[in-house]
Design a protein around this motif. Structure first.
Motif, PDB file in Angstrom:
ATOM      1  N   ALA A  27      61.738  48.649  42.181  1.00  0.00           N
ATOM      2  CA  ALA A  27      61.477  49.832  41.372  1.00  0.00           C
ATOM      3  C   ALA A  27      62.764  50.383  40.761  1.00  0.00           C
ATOM      4  O   ALA A  27      62.810  50.714  39.562  1.00  0.00           O
ATOM      5  N   ILE A  28      63.806  50.480  41.559  1.00  0.00           N
ATOM      6  CA  ILE A  28      65.086  50.979  41.056  1.00  0.00           C
ATOM      7  C   ILE A  28      65.649  50.018  40.012  1.00  0.00           C
ATOM      8  O   ILE A  28      66.166  50.432  38.967  1.00  0.00           O
ATOM      9  N   ASP A  29      65.519  48.731  40.279  1.00  0.00           N
ATOM     10  CA  ASP A  29      66.006  47.708  39.358  1.00  0.00           C
ATOM     11  C   ASP A  29      65.304  47.819  38.008  1.00  0.00           C
ATOM     12  O   ASP A  29      65.918  47.654  36.948  1.00  0.00           O
ATOM     13  N   ILE A  30      63.997  48.107  38.032  1.00  0.00           N
ATOM     14  CA  ILE A  30      63.240  48.246  36.783  1.00  0.00           C
ATOM     15  C   ILE A  30      63.805  49.377  35.937  1.00  0.00           C
ATOM     16  O   ILE A  30      64.005  49.224  34.717  1.00  0.00           O
ATOM     17  N   ALA A  76      58.369  56.267  23.673  1.00  0.00           N
ATOM     18  CA  ALA A  76      59.502  56.206  24.598  1.00  0.00           C
ATOM     19  C   ALA A  76      59.206  55.266  25.760  1.00  0.00           C
ATOM     20  O   ALA A  76      58.085  55.258  26.292  1.00  0.00           O
ATOM     21  N   PRO A  77      60.171  54.440  26.181  1.00  0.00           N
ATOM     22  CA  PRO A  77      59.971  53.570  27.342  1.00  0.00           C
ATOM     23  C   PRO A  77      59.583  54.400  28.570  1.00  0.00           C
ATOM     24  O   PRO A  77      60.202  55.428  28.863  1.00  0.00           O
ATOM     25  N   THR A  78      58.555  53.952  29.273  1.00  0.00           N
ATOM     26  CA  THR A  78      57.968  54.716  30.367  1.00  0.00           C
ATOM     27  C   THR A  78      57.839  53.838  31.608  1.00  0.00           C
ATOM     28  O   THR A  78      57.399  52.693  31.514  1.00  0.00           O
ATOM     29  N   VAL A  79      58.203  54.387  32.759  1.00  0.00           N
ATOM     30  CA  VAL A  79      58.118  53.652  34.024  1.00  0.00           C
ATOM     31  C   VAL A  79      57.192  54.404  34.967  1.00  0.00           C
ATOM     32  O   VAL A  79      57.316  55.622  35.138  1.00  0.00           O
ATOM     33  N   PHE A  80      56.253  53.667  35.569  1.00  0.00           N
ATOM     34  CA  PHE A  80      55.425  54.226  36.636  1.00  0.00           C
ATOM     35  C   PHE A  80      56.131  53.995  37.967  1.00  0.00           C
ATOM     36  O   PHE A  80      56.720  52.946  38.191  1.00  0.00           O
ATOM     37  N   SER A  81      56.013  54.954  38.883  1.00  0.00           N
ATOM     38  CA  SER A  81      56.761  54.895  40.141  1.00  0.00           C
ATOM     39  C   SER A  81      56.240  53.812  41.075  1.00  0.00           C
ATOM     40  O   SER A  81      55.170  53.238  40.870  1.00  0.00           O
ATOM     41  N   ALA A  82      57.011  53.561  42.131  1.00  0.00           N
ATOM     42  CA  ALA A  82      56.662  52.522  43.111  1.00  0.00           C
ATOM     43  C   ALA A  82      55.377  52.835  43.851  1.00  0.00           C
ATOM     44  O   ALA A  82      54.760  51.930  44.429  1.00  0.00           O
ATOM     45  N   HIS A  83      54.936  54.097  43.836  1.00  0.00           N
ATOM     46  CA  HIS A  83      53.758  54.496  44.608  1.00  0.00           C
ATOM     47  C   HIS A  83      52.441  54.121  43.932  1.00  0.00           C
ATOM     48  O   HIS A  83      51.391  54.140  44.570  1.00  0.00           O
ATOM     49  N   LEU A 101      56.475  50.136  31.803  1.00  0.00           N
ATOM     50  CA  LEU A 101      56.932  49.198  32.830  1.00  0.00           C
ATOM     51  C   LEU A 101      56.393  49.721  34.154  1.00  0.00           C
ATOM     52  O   LEU A 101      56.703  50.839  34.559  1.00  0.00           O
ATOM     53  N   ASP A 102      55.563  48.924  34.806  1.00  0.00           N
ATOM     54  CA  ASP A 102      54.892  49.365  36.029  1.00  0.00           C
ATOM     55  C   ASP A 102      55.715  48.947  37.244  1.00  0.00           C
ATOM     56  O   ASP A 102      55.828  47.767  37.563  1.00  0.00           O
ATOM     57  N   ALA A 103      56.309  49.939  37.928  1.00  0.00           N
ATOM     58  CA  ALA A 103      57.128  49.664  39.111  1.00  0.00           C
ATOM     59  C   ALA A 103      56.337  49.786  40.403  1.00  0.00           C
ATOM     60  O   ALA A 103      56.928  49.820  41.490  1.00  0.00           O
ATOM     61  N   THR A 104      55.001  49.823  40.311  1.00  0.00           N
ATOM     62  CA  THR A 104      54.181  49.889  41.519  1.00  0.00           C
ATOM     63  C   THR A 104      54.548  48.742  42.463  1.00  0.00           C
ATOM     64  O   THR A 104      54.616  47.588  42.046  1.00  0.00           O
ATOM     65  N   CYS A 105      54.779  49.065  43.725  1.00  0.00           N
ATOM     66  CA  CYS A 105      55.101  48.028  44.709  1.00  0.00           C
ATOM     67  C   CYS A 105      53.961  47.011  44.762  1.00  0.00           C
ATOM     68  O   CYS A 105      52.789  47.391  44.841  1.00  0.00           O
ATOM     69  N   PRO A 106      54.274  45.723  44.726  1.00  0.00           N
ATOM     70  CA  PRO A 106      53.219  44.710  44.792  1.00  0.00           C
ATOM     71  C   PRO A 106      52.329  44.835  46.022  1.00  0.00           C
ATOM     72  O   PRO A 106      51.155  44.452  45.975  1.00  0.00           O
ATOM     73  N   LEU A 107      52.846  45.372  47.114  1.00  0.00           N
ATOM     74  CA  LEU A 107      52.016  45.537  48.308  1.00  0.00           C
ATOM     75  C   LEU A 107      51.019  46.685  48.124  1.00  0.00           C
ATOM     76  O   LEU A 107      49.934  46.667  48.711  1.00  0.00           O
ATOM     77  N   VAL A 108      51.388  47.675  47.317  1.00  0.00           N
ATOM     78  CA  VAL A 108      50.442  48.738  46.974  1.00  0.00           C
ATOM     79  C   VAL A 108      49.376  48.192  46.032  1.00  0.00           C
ATOM     80  O   VAL A 108      48.181  48.472  46.194  1.00  0.00           O
ATOM     81  N   THR A 309      59.341  39.929  41.973  1.00  0.00           N
ATOM     82  CA  THR A 309      59.776  39.708  40.602  1.00  0.00           C
ATOM     83  C   THR A 309      59.591  40.960  39.761  1.00  0.00           C
ATOM     84  O   THR A 309      58.758  41.827  40.061  1.00  0.00           O
ATOM     85  N   LEU A 310      60.368  41.049  38.695  1.00  0.00           N
ATOM     86  CA  LEU A 310      60.265  42.160  37.763  1.00  0.00           C
ATOM     87  C   LEU A 310      59.028  41.976  36.880  1.00  0.00           C
ATOM     88  O   LEU A 310      58.514  40.857  36.748  1.00  0.00           O
ATOM     89  N   PRO A 311      58.536  43.041  36.247  1.00  0.00           N
ATOM     90  CA  PRO A 311      57.387  42.910  35.347  1.00  0.00           C
ATOM     91  C   PRO A 311      57.667  41.885  34.249  1.00  0.00           C
ATOM     92  O   PRO A 311      58.799  41.760  33.769  1.00  0.00           O
ATOM     93  N   ALA A 312      56.614  41.182  33.838  1.00  0.00           N
ATOM     94  CA  ALA A 312      56.771  40.089  32.878  1.00  0.00           C
ATOM     95  C   ALA A 312      57.409  40.562  31.576  1.00  0.00           C
ATOM     96  O   ALA A 312      58.288  39.872  31.020  1.00  0.00           O
ATOM     97  N   GLN A 313      56.993  41.735  31.062  1.00  0.00           N
ATOM     98  CA  GLN A 313      57.543  42.188  29.789  1.00  0.00           C
ATOM     99  C   GLN A 313      59.029  42.493  29.885  1.00  0.00           C
ATOM    100  O   GLN A 313      59.778  42.312  28.917  1.00  0.00           O
TER     101      GLN A 313
END
Length: 321
Positions: A27-30, A76-83, A101-108, A309-313
């Motif tokens: 998420a931070i990396d995104i 504007a570029p937008t990121v959703f949180s890890a939650h 860019l969706d930073a939702t944790c893959p386990l979530v 892995t990071l989001p495909a886009q």
């Protein structure tokens, strides 16, 4: 373990693993990569992770944290949180053509998929989690059916459902394995037909940090957990220490350490929640060293080598640079 002198060396034991998990790192990396690619500002809906220091650092780099999508300018570029977020948020972002860019944790995300699969199979879904937590809000909003939220065995008994209702459950990823096991047992006791993931499917990082803190508490006179007050997994680590009879404190950083805690203490155990950077652990150690000389040792524990892995886009945009 107990020290008799205020000037005697203080043994400091570090839990392993502790601190950042793969989902938080991703998420931070995104956010950081988005800032590199698109420049500031990049907008982030809610705290990217539950840690003030992390949020402040990203804000200084040009991230702008907002509560609602209507605070974000068009395009504007937008990121959703890890939650994770509800589908209504995804749809609102799409309607405004926000590049997300969706930073939702893959386990979530895995929990979301499990929940939808259970509902499609005709089961009534029960979510084990804490009301108001960002992950719980997102998960409930990802399911196109009623979701019954429970936190305790007593909540299970109070569910307005017949005992022959086919039940499926999913869990908030950051819960205590022990607490979850008790609620799952209550579901099986109260309902005739219950399915759900094994308790082992709770987030690997949550399990590993809880196992490590139990090992740490057994060897410590005092336990310090580094993490934010609104971090569910950090709060649970402190609770485990208390349950094991060890005075336990949750701190943001070394400034919250009270020297009086060290009276009569020979060994301090330190761990950190999954969203707390290791620099804050070092800061706590420095605060302890300002009171008494310290000898620091890290315990053996599970080595975490999971990477997401990071989001495909984002990967495509990086490749095009």
């Amino acid at each position: 373990m107990t020290g008799d002198s205020a000037s005697s060396p203080l043994n400091v034991l570090l839990a392993s693993p502790r601190g950042f998990c793969a989902g938080v790192i991703r998420a931070i990396d995104i956010v950081e990569r988005a800032l590199e690619l698109y420049g500031a500002p990049v907008y982030v809906r809610h705290e990217i992770v539950h840690n003030r220091r992390v949020v402040e650092r990203l804000r200084a780099m040009g991230a702008i944290f907002v509560e609602e999508l209507d605070e974000i300018p068009a395009g504007a570029p937008t990121v959703f949180s890890a939650h994770g977020v509800a589908r209504s948020v995804e749809e609102a972002a799409a309607a405004r053509d926000l590049p997300v860019l969706d930073a939702t944790c893959p386990l979530v995300t895995k929990v979301h998929v499990q929940g939808r699969r259970y509902v499609k199979a005709g089961r009534t879904l029960v979510l084990i989690g804490h009301a108001g937590h960002a992950e719980v809000i997102g998960t409930m909003g990802q399911i196109d059916a009623p979701v019954h939220l429970v936190s305790t065995a007593e909540d299970v008994v109070a569910l307005p459902l017949a005992t022959d209702t086919p039940i499926a459950y999913v869990t908030q990823t950051t819960l205590s394995v022990d607490d979850t096991r008790g609620v799952i047992a209550a579901l099986h006791q109260h309902f005739d037909d219950v399915v759900g993931p094994d308790v082992a499917d709770i987030c690997y990082a949550t399990q590993n940090r809880q196992t490590a803190v139990r090992d740490l508490a057994r060897q410590s006179d005092l336990l310090i957990v580094v993490g934010a007050r609104n971090s569910s997994n950090s709060s649970r680590l402190r609770e485990i220490g208390d349950e094991m009879g060890v005075p336990s404190y949750l701190v943001d950083d070394g400034s919250a350490v009270d020297p009086l805690w060290l009276n009569g203490v020979g060994t301090v155990g330190i761990t950190a929640g999954a969203s707390a950077p290791d620099e804050l652990v070092e800061n706590v150690i420095a605060a302890l060293a300002a009171v008494r000389p310290v000898a620091v040792r890290q315990l053996d524990g599970v080595k975490e080598d999971i990477e997401f892995t990071l989001p495909a886009q984002l990967r495509r945009a990086m490749a095009a640079e």
